[in-house]
Design a protein around this motif. Structure first.
Motif, short mmCIF file in Angstrom:
data_model
loop_
_atom_site.label_atom_id
_atom_site.label_comp_id
_atom_site.label_asym_id
_atom_site.label_seq_id
_atom_site.Cartn_x
_atom_site.Cartn_y
_atom_site.Cartn_z
N LEU A 296 -91.03 2.64 36.15
CA LEU A 296 -92.29 3.39 36.10
C LEU A 296 -92.90 3.52 37.49
N TYR A 297 -93.48 4.70 37.73
CA TYR A 297 -94.05 5.00 39.05
C TYR A 297 -95.37 5.75 38.85
N ASP A 298 -96.18 5.78 39.92
CA ASP A 298 -97.45 6.50 39.84
C ASP A 298 -97.24 8.01 39.87
N CYS A 299 -96.15 8.45 40.47
CA CYS A 299 -95.86 9.89 40.52
C CYS A 299 -94.39 10.05 40.93
N ASP A 300 -93.90 11.28 40.84
CA ASP A 300 -92.50 11.58 41.19
C ASP A 300 -92.23 11.31 42.68
N PHE A 301 -93.25 11.46 43.51
CA PHE A 301 -93.06 11.20 44.96
C PHE A 301 -92.86 9.71 45.20
N ASN A 302 -93.72 8.89 44.58
CA ASN A 302 -93.53 7.45 44.73
C ASN A 302 -92.18 7.02 44.18
N GLN A 303 -91.75 7.70 43.11
CA GLN A 303 -90.42 7.40 42.56
C GLN A 303 -89.35 7.61 43.62
N MET A 304 -89.45 8.70 44.35
CA MET A 304 -88.41 9.00 45.35
C MET A 304 -88.50 8.08 46.56
N LEU A 305 -89.66 7.44 46.73
CA LEU A 305 -89.81 6.47 47.82
C LEU A 305 -89.53 5.04 47.33
N GLY A 306 -89.19 4.91 46.06
CA GLY A 306 -88.88 3.58 45.51
C GLY A 306 -90.11 2.70 45.37
#
Ligand code: SF4
Ligand code: SF4
Length: 351
Positions: A296-306
C-alpha cells in the motif's frame, strides 16, 4: 526513442533509492530550494494527513505495450511485475468493504494482465459508484485479443480515462512512440461508436494531457477547449473532460530531465509555482494506491519510488481503512509536482 524500460536497460534511475537521493540532494540540500515538508509546514500542513478515503487505485502490473518517454511507472513490454489472481482476490475483499466511491485500475496497460477481465467482472459486482480503467488506447488496436475492449468496457459501465498528450500526430508520437497517434485516434473513434464520450452519454470518456517537455501544463479548461475543437474538426471525435497533469520528476521523466539538463530549472519552476491552496486537495489525501504485489502507498508516484505507507498496515492482506486513515503521508520533493500552479492529480487540477 527507447524501446525498453530503464530497468531493462540497467539505468541508474531504475533504482528508486537513487531517485530519492537526487530529489533530496543538490539544490535542496544546499538550501537553494526549500524542502517540501518545510514549505507545507509554513501553512500548518506538516505532517500531511489524509481526509476521508474516496479513491482506491490499484496498479495491476507494470507491463505495457508502449514505452512512453515520460512514464513515471517505467512501464514497457519487458516489465514482468503483474498482479496475481490471489492478490486480486485480496483486493476484491477490500473493494467489497471499502468506503471509497471510486475504484481506479491502472498499470502499465491494465488490460495486459491475464486476469484483467475476470477482475473487472468481479469488481463491478461490488457496485462501486465510479469504476475507472486507465486505458492507453493503443492497446485496443494492439491485436485481435483486445479489439472488443470498447464493448467490454461498456458492458461493465467502465469510466475510461486515457492519455492523449496532444491532438497533433507529431507531439503525441514524440512522447509516446511512432504510430501511437493514429492508433489512439482509431481507438477513440471505436469508443465513440459504442457510445463513449458522446454528449449526455453515461459512458464516460476522459482524456489526460501532460506536457511534452520540461514545463508546466497550461490552463486545463483552455486545453480542453482546444482538444475538443481539434479532435471534432479533424477526426469527428468527442470526449467528456480533459485532465491536465503535471509531469512529476520521477522515473523516466526524471531521467529525461537529467539527460536534457533541465532538472534544476524544472525543480525551480515547480517550487516557484507552489500553490498553498493545492496542498489540502493533493491526491494522497483521499486515495490509497495498491501495487501489483499488494503493498500500500499514498499514491502511484510514491509506489514507483518504493515509499510505502507510514502505517502499521502496509499490505492489502492486513487492510484496515480506519488504521490507514490515521497515517502521516510520506512526502518528498517530487510532491512539488502536485502543488504547482492549479495543482495536479490523476483527476486533473485540484485548486
Ligand atoms: S505512460 Fe502509460 S502507456 Fe505510456 S508506457 Fe507508461 S503506462 Fe504505458
Ligand atoms: S506525489 Fe503523492 S504523496 Fe506527494 S503530494 Fe502528490 S499525491 Fe501526495
Amino acid at each position: 526513442m527507447a524501446t525498453k524500460s530503464l530497468k531493462a536497460r540497467h539505468k541508474e534511475l531504475a533504482n528508486t533509492q537513487r531517485q530519492l537521493e537526487i530529489l533530496s540532494n543538490g539544490i535542496f540540500r544546499d538550501g537553494d530550494l526549500p524542502y517540501f515538508k518545510d514549505k507545507i509546514a509554513e501553512i500548518g500542513m506538516f505532517p500531511l494527513k489524509p481526509r476521508k478515503l474516496e479513491v482506491l487505485q490499484i496498479n495491476v502490473g507494470y507491463m505495457c505495450n508502449q514505452v512512453c518517454e515520460h512514464c513515471h511507472v517505467d512501464a514497457g513490454p519487458d516489465r514482468k511485475e503483474i498482479m496475481t489472481q490471489e492478490t486480486m482476490e485480496l483486493c476484491l475483499e477490500v473493494i467489497r468493504n471499502t468506503g471509497a466511491h471510486t475504484l481506479d485500475l491502472t498499470g502499465g496497460a491494465p488490460e495486459m494482465n491475464p486476469n484483467f477481465r475476470w477482475f473487472v467482472e468481479e469488481a463491478a459486482k461490488a457496485g462501486i459508484q465510479d469504476f475507472i480503467v486507465r486505458s492507453n488506447l493503443t492497446i485496443i488496436k494492439a491485436n485481435k485479443k483486445y479489439q472488443d475492449l470498447p464493448e467490454f468496457f461498456k458492458k461493465f459501465n467502465i469510466h475510461v480515462v486515457s492519455s492523449m498528450p496532444h491532438y497533433t500526430r507529431g507531439k503525441t508520437d514524440k512522447q509516446r512512440g511512432e504510430g501511437v497517434f493514429d492508433k489512439s485516434i482509431a481507438a477513440l473513434q471505436e469508443l465513440n461508436a459504442v457510445g463513449y464520450g458522446m454528449p449526455d452519454s453515461p459512458l464516460r470518456l476522459d482524456l489526460v494531457y501532460n506536457p511534452s517537455g520540461a514545463y508546466l501544463p497550461a490552463d486545463q479548461s483552455a486545453l480542453e477547449r482546444d482538444f475538443k475543437k481539434a479532435l471534432l474538426e479533424d477526426f469527428n471525435i468527442q470526449f467528456h473532460n480533459l485532465f491536465a497533469i503535471t509531469n512529476l520528476p520521477i522515473s523516466r521523466f526524471l531521467d529525461y530531465l537529467i539527460a536534457s539538463e533541465n532538472y534544476e530549472d524544472y525543480m525551480i519552476s515547480l517550487v516557484d509555482a507552489y500553490n498553498p491552496a493545492a496542498v489540502q486537495n493533493v491526491m494522497c489525501t483521499n486515495t490509497i494506491s495498491v501495487s501489483w504485489d499488494g503493498w500500500l502507498y499514498d499514491c502511484d508516484f510514491n509506489q514507483m519510488l518504493g515509499l510505502k505507507v507510514g502505517s502499521k498496515v502496509k499490505h492489502i492482506k492486513d487492510y484496515n481503512e480506519e488504521v490507514l486513515n490515521n497515517r502521516n503521508i510520506v512526502i518528498s520533493q517530487h510532491c512539488y509536482g502536485c502543488t504547482a500552479g492549479a495543482g495536479s492529480s490523476c483527476q486533473g487540477t485540484v485548486a
